[in-house]
Design a protein around this motif. Structure first.
Motif, PDB file in Angstrom:
ATOM      1  N   CYS A 186       0.831  -1.202   0.000  1.00 40.95           N
ATOM      2  CA  CYS A 186       0.000   0.000   0.000  1.00 40.95           C
ATOM      3  C   CYS A 186       0.863   1.249   0.000  1.00 40.95           C
ATOM      4  N   SER A 187       0.239   2.365  -0.363  1.00 38.58           N
ATOM      5  CA  SER A 187       0.861   3.659  -0.118  1.00 38.58           C
ATOM      6  C   SER A 187       0.795   3.841   1.390  1.00 38.58           C
ATOM      7  N   GLY A 188       1.953   3.873   2.024  1.00 41.96           N
ATOM      8  CA  GLY A 188       1.990   4.017   3.473  1.00 41.96           C
ATOM      9  C   GLY A 188       2.433   2.766   4.195  1.00 41.96           C
ATOM     10  N   GLY A 189       2.649   1.633   3.480  1.00 43.18           N
ATOM     11  CA  GLY A 189       3.135   0.431   4.156  1.00 43.18           C
ATOM     12  C   GLY A 189       2.574  -0.847   3.569  1.00 43.18           C
ATOM     13  N   THR A 190       2.715  -1.911   4.332  1.00 44.34           N
ATOM     14  CA  THR A 190       2.261  -3.236   3.943  1.00 44.34           C
ATOM     15  C   THR A 190       1.210  -3.695   4.937  1.00 44.34           C
ATOM     16  N   LEU A 191       0.224  -4.431   4.444  1.00 45.82           N
ATOM     17  CA  LEU A 191      -0.853  -4.915   5.299  1.00 45.82           C
ATOM     18  C   LEU A 191      -1.117  -6.379   4.979  1.00 45.82           C
ATOM     19  N   VAL A 192      -1.164  -7.214   6.025  1.00 45.56           N
ATOM     20  CA  VAL A 192      -1.517  -8.620   5.856  1.00 45.56           C
ATOM     21  C   VAL A 192      -2.951  -8.790   6.336  1.00 45.56           C
ATOM     22  N   VAL A 193      -3.783  -9.320   5.446  1.00 44.10           N
ATOM     23  CA  VAL A 193      -5.193  -9.555   5.765  1.00 44.10           C
ATOM     24  C   VAL A 193      -5.435 -11.055   5.698  1.00 44.10           C
ATOM     25  N   ASN A 194      -6.003 -11.596   6.750  1.00 40.18           N
ATOM     26  CA  ASN A 194      -6.334 -13.014   6.813  1.00 40.18           C
ATOM     27  C   ASN A 194      -7.848 -13.153   6.725  1.00 40.18           C
ATOM     28  N   TYR A 195      -8.318 -13.587   5.559  1.00 34.84           N
ATOM     29  CA  TYR A 195      -9.750 -13.802   5.350  1.00 34.84           C
ATOM     30  C   TYR A 195     -10.104 -15.151   5.974  1.00 34.84           C
ATOM     31  N   LEU A 196     -10.904 -15.136   7.028  1.00 29.37           N
ATOM     32  CA  LEU A 196     -11.268 -16.361   7.735  1.00 29.37           C
ATOM     33  C   LEU A 196     -12.350 -17.135   7.002  1.00 29.37           C
ATOM     34  N   ASP A 197     -13.302 -16.402   6.453  1.00 31.23           N
ATOM     35  CA  ASP A 197     -14.376 -16.974   5.632  1.00 31.23           C
ATOM     36  C   ASP A 197     -14.908 -15.837   4.774  1.00 31.23           C
ATOM     37  N   SER A 198     -16.052 -16.011   4.151  1.00 29.12           N
ATOM     38  CA  SER A 198     -16.540 -14.980   3.236  1.00 29.12           C
ATOM     39  C   SER A 198     -17.060 -13.736   3.958  1.00 29.12           C
ATOM     40  N   ASP A 199     -17.223 -13.800   5.277  1.00 29.04           N
ATOM     41  CA  ASP A 199     -17.798 -12.664   6.006  1.00 29.04           C
ATOM     42  C   ASP A 199     -16.908 -12.090   7.099  1.00 29.04           C
ATOM     43  N   THR A 200     -15.727 -12.682   7.338  1.00 27.79           N
ATOM     44  CA  THR A 200     -14.897 -12.256   8.461  1.00 27.79           C
ATOM     45  C   THR A 200     -13.430 -12.229   8.057  1.00 27.79           C
ATOM     46  N   LEU A 201     -12.709 -11.243   8.554  1.00 30.38           N
ATOM     47  CA  LEU A 201     -11.269 -11.185   8.336  1.00 30.38           C
ATOM     48  C   LEU A 201     -10.590 -10.679   9.592  1.00 30.38           C
ATOM     49  N   ARG A 202      -9.270 -10.920   9.638  1.00 26.90           N
ATOM     50  CA  ARG A 202      -8.428 -10.377  10.710  1.00 26.90           C
ATOM     51  C   ARG A 202      -7.240  -9.713  10.053  1.00 26.90           C
ATOM     52  N   LEU A 203      -6.857  -8.589  10.600  1.00 28.31           N
ATOM     53  CA  LEU A 203      -5.644  -7.921  10.141  1.00 28.31           C
ATOM     54  C   LEU A 203      -4.867  -7.465  11.356  1.00 28.31           C
ATOM     55  N   PHE A 204      -3.577  -7.302  11.198  1.00 23.14           N
ATOM     56  CA  PHE A 204      -2.725  -6.851  12.299  1.00 23.14           C
ATOM     57  C   PHE A 204      -2.401  -5.393  12.062  1.00 23.14           C
ATOM     58  N   TYR A 205      -2.879  -4.545  12.972  1.00 22.79           N
ATOM     59  CA  TYR A 205      -2.633  -3.108  12.861  1.00 22.79           C
ATOM     60  C   TYR A 205      -2.691  -2.505  14.250  1.00 22.79           C
ATOM     61  N   ASP A 206      -1.952  -1.453  14.489  1.00 21.02           N
ATOM     62  CA  ASP A 206      -1.873  -0.795  15.800  1.00 21.02           C
ATOM     63  C   ASP A 206      -1.415  -1.764  16.886  1.00 21.02           C
ATOM     64  N   GLY A 207      -0.519  -2.696  16.517  1.00 24.07           N
ATOM     65  CA  GLY A 207       0.061  -3.603  17.500  1.00 24.07           C
ATOM     66  C   GLY A 207      -0.857  -4.712  17.977  1.00 24.07           C
ATOM     67  N   ALA A 208      -1.981  -4.934  17.305  1.00 22.58           N
ATOM     68  CA  ALA A 208      -2.904  -5.989  17.725  1.00 22.58           C
ATOM     69  C   ALA A 208      -3.689  -6.500  16.518  1.00 22.58           C
ATOM     70  N   PHE A 209      -4.275  -7.689  16.678  1.00 22.17           N
ATOM     71  CA  PHE A 209      -5.150  -8.217  15.645  1.00 22.17           C
ATOM     72  C   PHE A 209      -6.499  -7.532  15.730  1.00 22.17           C
ATOM     73  N   GLN A 210      -6.993  -7.129  14.576  1.00 20.67           N
ATOM     74  CA  GLN A 210      -8.306  -6.490  14.489  1.00 20.67           C
ATOM     75  C   GLN A 210      -9.229  -7.423  13.709  1.00 20.67           C
ATOM     76  N   SER A 211     -10.396  -7.714  14.252  1.00 22.09           N
ATOM     77  CA  SER A 211     -11.384  -8.551  13.570  1.00 22.09           C
ATOM     78  C   SER A 211     -12.424  -7.653  12.938  1.00 22.09           C
ATOM     79  N   LEU A 212     -12.696  -7.888  11.661  1.00 19.99           N
ATOM     80  CA  LEU A 212     -13.667  -7.085  10.935  1.00 19.99           C
ATOM     81  C   LEU A 212     -14.690  -8.017  10.290  1.00 19.99           C
ATOM     82  N   SER A 213     -15.912  -7.545  10.180  1.00 20.83           N
ATOM     83  CA  SER A 213     -16.997  -8.317   9.563  1.00 20.83           C
ATOM     84  C   SER A 213     -17.484  -7.609   8.317  1.00 20.83           C
TER      85      SER A 213
END
Length: 115
Positions: free
Chosen positions: A49-76
């Protein structure tokens, strides 16, 4: 001599095999998947990305986790069209099939993210 040549030529030509290629069949075009309508994954994807690299772990079709701000963030998944929009707390990940944007507390922190 000319007659012998013609007889020999006739014999040679009669033993020739004519190879005919089959006409090419038209290739059926593949219909591409429309960006923004299909969730990636499941799996881990690294975006540059512009501004860095981001790893996104898609758990299934409706949920993902990403590591940002020093912790894992879960998004739906909250929206599928015209782009995929995942949200969780202060974090939002928007993916249009070719580019993504990470927003934190309403501020874009990573943009133009691509694989």
């Amino acid at each position: 001599m000319a007659r012998s040549f013609l007889v020999l030529l006739g014999l040679l030509l009669s033993s020739c095999i004519l190879l005919v290629e089959e006409p090419e069949r038209p290739v059926q075009p593949v219909t591409p998947v429309r960006p923004g309508l299909v969730t990636p994954g499941p799996g881990s994807f690294t975006y540059r990305c512009s501004g860095g690299t981001l790893v996104v772990n898609y758990l299934d079709s409706d949920t993902l986790r990403l590591f940002y701000d020093g912790a894992f963030q879960s998004l739906s998944l909250v929206r599928r069209s015209p782009t995929l929009l995942f949200s969780g707390g202060a974090y939002t990940w928007e993916w249009n099939g070719s580019r993504g944007t990470l927003t934190v507390r309403g501020q874009v922190v990573l943009s133009n993210c691509g694989l």
